[in-house]
Design a protein around this motif. Structure first.
Motif, PDB file in Angstrom:
ATOM      1  N   ARG A  33       0.758  -1.510   0.059  1.00  0.00           N
ATOM      2  CA  ARG A  33      -0.054  -0.457   0.554  1.00  0.00           C
ATOM      3  C   ARG A  33       1.137   1.451  -0.036  1.00  0.00           C
ATOM      4  O   ARG A  33       0.723   2.257  -0.706  1.00  0.00           O
ATOM      5  CB  ARG A  33      -0.812   0.136   1.256  1.00  0.00           C
ATOM      6  CG  ARG A  33      -1.845   1.434   1.429  1.00  0.00           C
ATOM      7  CD  ARG A  33      -2.552   1.192   2.758  1.00  0.00           C
ATOM      8  NE  ARG A  33      -1.564   1.307   3.780  1.00  0.00           N
ATOM      9  CZ  ARG A  33      -0.800   2.336   4.867  1.00  0.00           C
ATOM     10  NH1 ARG A  33      -1.700   3.476   3.515  1.00  0.00           N
ATOM     11  NH2 ARG A  33      -0.145   2.077   5.617  1.00  0.00           N
ATOM     12  N   ARG A  37       1.379   4.252  -3.195  1.00  0.00           N
ATOM     13  CA  ARG A  37       0.896   5.556  -2.557  1.00  0.00           C
ATOM     14  C   ARG A  37       1.796   6.342  -3.181  1.00  0.00           C
ATOM     15  O   ARG A  37       1.987   7.365  -3.372  1.00  0.00           O
ATOM     16  CB  ARG A  37       0.228   5.231  -1.464  1.00  0.00           C
ATOM     17  CG  ARG A  37      -0.203   7.033  -0.276  1.00  0.00           C
ATOM     18  CD  ARG A  37      -0.637   7.145   0.587  1.00  0.00           C
ATOM     19  NE  ARG A  37       1.056   6.602   1.680  1.00  0.00           N
ATOM     20  CZ  ARG A  37       1.426   6.213   2.141  1.00  0.00           C
ATOM     21  NH1 ARG A  37       0.628   5.839   2.832  1.00  0.00           N
ATOM     22  NH2 ARG A  37       2.388   5.991   3.320  1.00  0.00           N
ATOM     23  N   SER A  53       9.057   2.073   1.744  1.00  0.00           N
ATOM     24  CA  SER A  53       7.649   2.272   2.323  1.00  0.00           C
ATOM     25  C   SER A  53       7.848   1.053   3.042  1.00  0.00           C
ATOM     26  O   SER A  53       7.065   0.201   4.369  1.00  0.00           O
ATOM     27  CB  SER A  53       6.723   1.633   1.528  1.00  0.00           C
ATOM     28  OG  SER A  53       6.913   0.479   0.508  1.00  0.00           O
TER      29      SER A  53
END
Length: 118
Positions: A33, A37, A53
Motif C-alpha cells: 500500500r 501510494r 514503504s
C-alpha cells in the motif's frame, strides 16, 4: 476412540497458523500500500519508493507487535499474582510498571504520528 487429547493440538495448530499468516499478510499489505501510494504521489518508480514503504511497514509492524507483546505480558503478569509471595509480587509490580511505561510511550508515538499526518 477418545479425541480429547486431539483438541489442544488442534487449537495449537490453529493459533500457529493464525500467528504465522496474520502478521505476514498485514506487513506485506502495509508495504505494498505504501509503495503504490508513494508511486502515485511522487510519480516516481524505483527502489527508493519500495525502500521507503518497507521502512514505514517495518516501523508500524514493529510498534504494533511491541504493543501486542506488552499487553500480553501485562495480562500474564496480572494473572500470576499470588498471596504470600512478597518478592515475586514486587517483581511483578515493577514489571507491570515497565509495561505501563512502554504502552504510554507507544501511545505518545501513535498520537504524534497521527498529528504529523493530518
Amino acid at each position: 476412540m477418545d479425541t480429547a487429547p486431539e483438541l489442544p493440538r488442534k487449537q495449537s495448530f490453529l493459533w500457529g497458523v493464525a500467528l504465522a499468516w496474520i502478521p505476514f499478510l498485514l506487513f506485506f499489505g502495509i508495504m505494498f500500500r505504501g509503495a503504490f501510494r508513494g508511486m502515485s504521489e511522487t510519480k516516481a518508480t524505483g527502489v527508493g519508493v519500495v525502500y521507503g514503504s518497507l521502512a514505514e511497514a517495518l516501523v508500524l509492524f514493529g510498534a504494533v507487535s511491541l504493543l501486542g507483546v506488552t499487553i500480553a505480558a501485562a495480562v500474564m503478569l496480572v494473572r500470576s499474582f499470588t498471596a504470600g509471595r512478597l518478592g515475586r509480587n514486587l517483581l511483578i509490580s515493577v514489571s507491570l510498571a515497565c509495561c505501563a511505561l512502554t504502552i504510554l510511550f507507544l501511545a505518545i508515538l501513535f498520537w504524534s504520528a497521527l498529528r504529523v499526518h493530518q
